[in-house]
Write a protein that holds these residues in place. Sequence first.
Motif, PDB file in Angstrom:
ATOM      1  N   GLY A   1       0.639   2.628  15.752  1.00  0.00           N
ATOM      2  CA  GLY A   1      -0.277   1.771  15.020  1.00  0.00           C
ATOM      3  C   GLY A   1       0.334   1.390  13.688  1.00  0.00           C
ATOM      4  O   GLY A   1       1.482   1.712  13.389  1.00  0.00           O
ATOM      5  N   THR A   2      -0.452   0.724  12.875  1.00  0.00           N
ATOM      6  CA  THR A   2      -0.017   0.278  11.563  1.00  0.00           C
ATOM      7  C   THR A   2      -0.972   0.806  10.511  1.00  0.00           C
ATOM      8  O   THR A   2      -2.184   0.745  10.687  1.00  0.00           O
ATOM      9  N   ALA A   3      -0.426   1.309   9.420  1.00  0.00           N
ATOM     10  CA  ALA A   3      -1.243   1.874   8.351  1.00  0.00           C
ATOM     11  C   ALA A   3      -1.626   0.801   7.344  1.00  0.00           C
ATOM     12  O   ALA A   3      -0.801  -0.014   6.935  1.00  0.00           O
ATOM     13  N   LEU A   4      -2.880   0.812   6.933  1.00  0.00           N
ATOM     14  CA  LEU A   4      -3.368  -0.054   5.876  1.00  0.00           C
ATOM     15  C   LEU A   4      -3.276   0.668   4.539  1.00  0.00           C
ATOM     16  O   LEU A   4      -2.920   0.095   3.524  1.00  0.00           O
ATOM     17  N   TYR A   5      -3.572   1.974   4.563  1.00  0.00           N
ATOM     18  CA  TYR A   5      -3.635   2.771   3.345  1.00  0.00           C
ATOM     19  C   TYR A   5      -3.149   4.176   3.670  1.00  0.00           C
ATOM     20  O   TYR A   5      -3.557   4.760   4.674  1.00  0.00           O
TER      21      TYR A   5
ATOM     22  N   GLU B   1      -5.395   5.363   6.702  1.00  0.00           N
ATOM     23  CA  GLU B   1      -6.392   4.426   7.212  1.00  0.00           C
ATOM     24  C   GLU B   1      -5.640   3.368   8.010  1.00  0.00           C
ATOM     25  O   GLU B   1      -4.723   2.725   7.499  1.00  0.00           O
ATOM     26  N   ALA B   2      -6.010   3.201   9.264  1.00  0.00           N
ATOM     27  CA  ALA B   2      -5.315   2.257  10.139  1.00  0.00           C
ATOM     28  C   ALA B   2      -5.767   0.832   9.857  1.00  0.00           C
ATOM     29  O   ALA B   2      -6.906   0.586   9.472  1.00  0.00           O
ATOM     30  N   SER B   3      -4.850  -0.109  10.085  1.00  0.00           N
ATOM     31  CA  SER B   3      -5.184  -1.514   9.884  1.00  0.00           C
ATOM     32  C   SER B   3      -5.575  -2.197  11.190  1.00  0.00           C
ATOM     33  O   SER B   3      -5.789  -3.395  11.222  1.00  0.00           O
ATOM     34  N   GLY B   4      -5.645  -1.447  12.236  1.00  0.00           N
ATOM     35  CA  GLY B   4      -6.003  -1.998  13.547  1.00  0.00           C
ATOM     36  C   GLY B   4      -6.074  -0.879  14.553  1.00  0.00           C
ATOM     37  O   GLY B   4      -6.214   0.289  14.193  1.00  0.00           O
TER      38      GLY B   4
END
Length: 89
Positions: A16-20, A3-6
């Motif tokens: 990108g950056t991962a949230l989860y 799940e992406a954080s943005g």
Amino acid sequence: MVEASGPILESYPGQGTALYVEVLPEYKPDGADLSESEVVQVVIQKAKENGIEGTIAIRELTYDSKTDAWKVSIKQNDEENYDFEIDDK
């Protein structure tokens, strides 16, 4: 599963950056001897033996129980496509 954080940039490879992040369990189809991760390791080795280097992305990975083989399609550096058939042994 990620799940992406943005936003995810559409560059190759995507950025990108991962949230989860959830690591899924190993997958091995009924009747197969090799798991998906074992097949990926074989394909990476075969790609190197054939001079395929750089960024490699797996486009498709399927097991055919009729031929007892894995069919793997990879893409190199967003340019060339290569297909491999790996015997399930």
